[in-house]
Design a protein around this motif. Sequence first.
Motif, PDB file in Angstrom:
ATOM      1  N   VAL A  21       0.812  -1.221   0.000  1.00  0.00           N
ATOM      2  CA  VAL A  21       0.000   0.000   0.000  1.00  0.00           C
ATOM      3  C   VAL A  21       0.848   1.275   0.000  1.00  0.00           C
ATOM      4  CG1 VAL A  21      -2.086  -1.027   0.994  1.00  0.00           C
ATOM      5  CG2 VAL A  21      -0.266  -0.252   2.528  1.00  0.00           C
ATOM      6  N   GLY A  22       2.139   1.141  -0.384  1.00  0.00           N
ATOM      7  CA  GLY A  22       3.013   2.316  -0.348  1.00  0.00           C
ATOM      8  C   GLY A  22       3.466   2.821  -1.708  1.00  0.00           C
ATOM      9  N   VAL A  23       2.971   2.176  -2.779  1.00  0.00           N
ATOM     10  CA  VAL A  23       3.319   2.564  -4.147  1.00  0.00           C
ATOM     11  C   VAL A  23       2.040   2.507  -4.975  1.00  0.00           C
ATOM     12  CG1 VAL A  23       4.646   1.902  -6.209  1.00  0.00           C
ATOM     13  CG2 VAL A  23       5.678   1.634  -3.939  1.00  0.00           C
ATOM     14  N   ASN A  24       1.925   3.400  -5.949  1.00  0.00           N
ATOM     15  CA  ASN A  24       0.745   3.544  -6.837  1.00  0.00           C
ATOM     16  C   ASN A  24      -0.342   4.389  -6.171  1.00  0.00           C
ATOM     17  OD1 ASN A  24       1.940   1.898  -8.772  1.00  0.00           O
ATOM     18  ND2 ASN A  24       0.875   0.049  -8.079  1.00  0.00           N
ATOM     19  N   ASP A  25      -0.774   5.403  -6.892  1.00  0.00           N
ATOM     20  CA  ASP A  25      -1.729   6.361  -6.333  1.00  0.00           C
ATOM     21  C   ASP A  25      -3.085   5.768  -5.992  1.00  0.00           C
ATOM     22  OD1 ASP A  25      -0.203   8.565  -6.009  1.00  0.00           O
ATOM     23  OD2 ASP A  25      -0.641   9.428  -7.987  1.00  0.00           O
ATOM     24  N   LYS A  26      -3.510   4.821  -6.842  1.00  0.00           N
ATOM     25  CA  LYS A  26      -4.878   4.312  -6.707  1.00  0.00           C
ATOM     26  C   LYS A  26      -4.961   3.246  -5.618  1.00  0.00           C
ATOM     27  CE  LYS A  26      -9.027   4.407  -8.583  1.00  0.00           C
ATOM     28  NZ  LYS A  26      -9.678   5.656  -8.201  1.00  0.00           N
ATOM     29  N   LEU A  27      -5.794   3.511  -4.626  1.00  0.00           N
ATOM     30  CA  LEU A  27      -6.006   2.504  -3.581  1.00  0.00           C
ATOM     31  C   LEU A  27      -7.187   1.618  -3.969  1.00  0.00           C
ATOM     32  CD1 LEU A  27      -5.386   1.307  -0.767  1.00  0.00           C
ATOM     33  CD2 LEU A  27      -6.934   3.014   0.197  1.00  0.00           C
ATOM     34  N   GLY A  28      -6.973   0.327  -3.874  1.00  0.00           N
ATOM     35  CA  GLY A  28      -8.049  -0.608  -4.183  1.00  0.00           C
ATOM     36  C   GLY A  28      -8.406  -1.448  -2.969  1.00  0.00           C
ATOM     37  N   VAL A  29      -9.643  -1.906  -2.948  1.00  0.00           N
ATOM     38  CA  VAL A  29     -10.063  -2.841  -1.909  1.00  0.00           C
ATOM     39  C   VAL A  29     -10.778  -4.017  -2.553  1.00  0.00           C
ATOM     40  CG1 VAL A  29     -10.277  -1.195   0.002  1.00  0.00           C
ATOM     41  CG2 VAL A  29     -12.231  -1.614  -1.497  1.00  0.00           C
ATOM     42  N   GLY A  30     -10.637  -5.151  -1.915  1.00  0.00           N
ATOM     43  CA  GLY A  30     -11.356  -6.339  -2.356  1.00  0.00           C
ATOM     44  C   GLY A  30     -11.845  -7.077  -1.134  1.00  0.00           C
ATOM     45  N   GLY A  31     -12.737  -8.032  -1.343  1.00  0.00           N
ATOM     46  CA  GLY A  31     -13.197  -8.835  -0.216  1.00  0.00           C
ATOM     47  C   GLY A  31     -14.700  -8.872  -0.105  1.00  0.00           C
ATOM     48  N   THR A  32     -15.170  -8.984   1.129  1.00  0.00           N
ATOM     49  CA  THR A  32     -16.595  -9.128   1.406  1.00  0.00           C
ATOM     50  C   THR A  32     -17.353  -7.888   0.932  1.00  0.00           C
ATOM     51  OG1 THR A  32     -15.977 -10.429   3.333  1.00  0.00           O
ATOM     52  CG2 THR A  32     -18.254  -9.640   3.256  1.00  0.00           C
ATOM     53  N   ARG A  33     -18.431  -8.124   0.218  1.00  0.00           N
ATOM     54  CA  ARG A  33     -19.185  -7.054  -0.444  1.00  0.00           C
ATOM     55  C   ARG A  33     -19.586  -5.909   0.492  1.00  0.00           C
ATOM     56  NH1 ARG A  33     -22.432  -7.487  -5.043  1.00  0.00           N
ATOM     57  NH2 ARG A  33     -23.119  -5.402  -5.661  1.00  0.00           N
ATOM     58  N   SER A  34     -20.153  -6.258   1.659  1.00  0.00           N
ATOM     59  CA  SER A  34     -20.617  -5.202   2.565  1.00  0.00           C
ATOM     60  C   SER A  34     -19.441  -4.324   3.005  1.00  0.00           C
ATOM     61  CB  SER A  34     -21.304  -5.814   3.787  1.00  0.00           C
ATOM     62  OG  SER A  34     -20.423  -6.697   4.450  1.00  0.00           O
ATOM     63  N   LEU A  35     -18.252  -4.911   3.082  1.00  0.00           N
ATOM     64  CA  LEU A  35     -17.079  -4.148   3.528  1.00  0.00           C
ATOM     65  C   LEU A  35     -16.491  -3.291   2.407  1.00  0.00           C
ATOM     66  CD1 LEU A  35     -15.333  -6.827   5.787  1.00  0.00           C
ATOM     67  CD2 LEU A  35     -16.628  -4.815   6.520  1.00  0.00           C
ATOM     68  N   THR A  36     -16.503  -3.797   1.176  1.00  0.00           N
ATOM     69  CA  THR A  36     -16.014  -2.956   0.074  1.00  0.00           C
ATOM     70  C   THR A  36     -16.980  -1.788  -0.126  1.00  0.00           C
ATOM     71  OG1 THR A  36     -17.078  -4.366  -1.590  1.00  0.00           O
ATOM     72  CG2 THR A  36     -14.776  -4.821  -1.117  1.00  0.00           C
ATOM     73  N   THR A  37     -18.264  -2.040   0.053  1.00  0.00           N
ATOM     74  CA  THR A  37     -19.268  -0.976  -0.058  1.00  0.00           C
ATOM     75  C   THR A  37     -19.035   0.082   1.016  1.00  0.00           C
ATOM     76  OG1 THR A  37     -20.829  -2.611  -0.881  1.00  0.00           O
ATOM     77  CG2 THR A  37     -21.761  -0.523  -0.122  1.00  0.00           C
ATOM     78  N   LEU A  38     -18.775  -0.382   2.227  1.00  0.00           N
ATOM     79  CA  LEU A  38     -18.510   0.536   3.332  1.00  0.00           C
ATOM     80  C   LEU A  38     -17.256   1.385   3.054  1.00  0.00           C
ATOM     81  CD1 LEU A  38     -18.953  -0.235   7.035  1.00  0.00           C
ATOM     82  CD2 LEU A  38     -16.723   0.580   6.341  1.00  0.00           C
ATOM     83  N   SER A  39     -16.223   0.762   2.467  1.00  0.00           N
ATOM     84  CA  SER A  39     -15.000   1.506   2.143  1.00  0.00           C
ATOM     85  C   SER A  39     -15.279   2.608   1.141  1.00  0.00           C
ATOM     86  CB  SER A  39     -13.931   0.593   1.549  1.00  0.00           C
ATOM     87  OG  SER A  39     -13.843  -0.580   2.256  1.00  0.00           O
ATOM     88  N   LYS A  40     -16.114   2.299   0.163  1.00  0.00           N
ATOM     89  CA  LYS A  40     -16.438   3.297  -0.862  1.00  0.00           C
ATOM     90  C   LYS A  40     -17.264   4.441  -0.278  1.00  0.00           C
ATOM     91  CE  LYS A  40     -16.770   2.652  -5.305  1.00  0.00           C
ATOM     92  NZ  LYS A  40     -15.466   2.775  -5.971  1.00  0.00           N
ATOM     93  N   ALA A  41     -18.043   4.108   0.748  1.00  0.00           N
ATOM     94  CA  ALA A  41     -18.805   5.162   1.424  1.00  0.00           C
ATOM     95  C   ALA A  41     -17.863   6.078   2.210  1.00  0.00           C
ATOM     96  CB  ALA A  41     -19.839   4.531   2.360  1.00  0.00           C
ATOM     97  N   VAL A  42     -16.771   5.506   2.694  1.00  0.00           N
ATOM     98  CA  VAL A  42     -15.768   6.281   3.429  1.00  0.00           C
ATOM     99  C   VAL A  42     -14.968   7.156   2.470  1.00  0.00           C
ATOM    100  CG1 VAL A  42     -13.543   6.018   4.630  1.00  0.00           C
ATOM    101  CG2 VAL A  42     -15.557   4.748   5.413  1.00  0.00           C
ATOM    102  N   ASP A  43     -14.622   6.589   1.328  1.00  0.00           N
ATOM    103  CA  ASP A  43     -13.818   7.316   0.339  1.00  0.00           C
ATOM    104  C   ASP A  43     -14.219   6.832  -1.056  1.00  0.00           C
ATOM    105  OD1 ASP A  43     -11.935   8.318  -1.410  1.00  0.00           O
ATOM    106  OD2 ASP A  43     -10.238   7.971  -0.062  1.00  0.00           O
TER     107      ASP A  43
END
Length: 388
Positions: A295-317
């Motif tokens: 998580v220390g290189v490349n501008d774009k942060l991505g998330v994967g995993g359980t749907r409810s949690l990726t949705t929550l991450s997108k709500a955060v950012d």
Amino acid sequence: MAVLVVTPEANAVEAGRAGADVRALVKLGPRVAGTKVMDVASTYLIDEYRKAGYVAEVQTFTYPKFEDLGSNLTVGKTTIEGRALNGSPKGQPTAPLVAVPNVGRAADFASVDVKGAIAIVRRGEIRFLEKAQNAAAAGAVGLIIVNTEPGNISGTLGGEVKIPVLALAGERGGPMLERAQSERLNVSLNVNTRISRVTGRNVVAHLQGVTRPSVLLGGHYDSVPGAPGANDNASGTAVVLEIARNLSGTSLARQAWFIAFDGEEDGLHGSRAFVSAAEPQFLSGLKAMLNFDMVGVNDKLGVGGTRSLTTLSKAVDSSISTFQAYGGSDHAPFAKAGVPVLFFYRGQEPNYHTPQDKQVNPRLLDETAQVGLDVVKRLLMSDTDGER
Ligand SMILES: [Zn+2]
């Protein structure tokens, strides 16, 4: 769920602290599981967690590790360096070299006589294991697999094979395969491997008395041999530590555990050991396992995993991208045990697993830590029990 009294918001992430942690870890050199460096690295992490107010301890575990101590092929006065296939037995046969047509199916071996010989075949179409088993069944005493492109193969047999198996880079093995088709060559194979027992060291941190956390944050701190592992994965290790520092002093810290996993690069051994040692109630009490890797290189942060949690991450950012989670990191054993997982990852980069992996962008660490912190807050302050 327990009634939650939320203290004022944890502060914003303090710029540069995670970057300093990465530099401190990188300075130690490659952090290979089972080596002395890991004693020093784990001590560093324990000290930092304790300074932040946590109880931090090492959880040890052991696993077998395959090692190639240097394997090659000698033809006349020339020695060609190769790579033992992971799982290959050791062996030093000297024998005629026989080219096997096509890719080494049973029918390909039936069309030549490899009895007592060292067979050579190109990579592709069927598994390494199948080629090796076909070679052994046809009476070969060793097998060479030639890559179909420049560079060597880091391959795994993934099953039992009775003969030594060596991989050669395309530019070295290709000419050898051609020569074996037209001349009779006598060659010496040297596959020098061993299985050693590795003791890994997970660093586990939490506030005193917290035995049933709702969220577990982790990232591996070991690296591959030769790589100082700045991005892979001092970055994730430092982000988890930075989130811990920020939660410390808030009531949310009473719901969290933090782990720096060891043995990830050898096959997720630290996270697997943690999951298999954990009580079922511990795992079922987790609302989420957050894993941070590269998580220390490349501008774009991505998330994967359980749907409810990726949705929550997108709500955060909302700038976060989502990807299909795959099993290549420490969240996988948790997911397999039924724990909702969220994997933070900034994607592949050129220095991955090389001696050049010695720098990260500290700003990206801080941004990742901030997102992680906001996700934890959102997760623990919202009433999402039962949502899986
Ligand atoms: Zn990694």
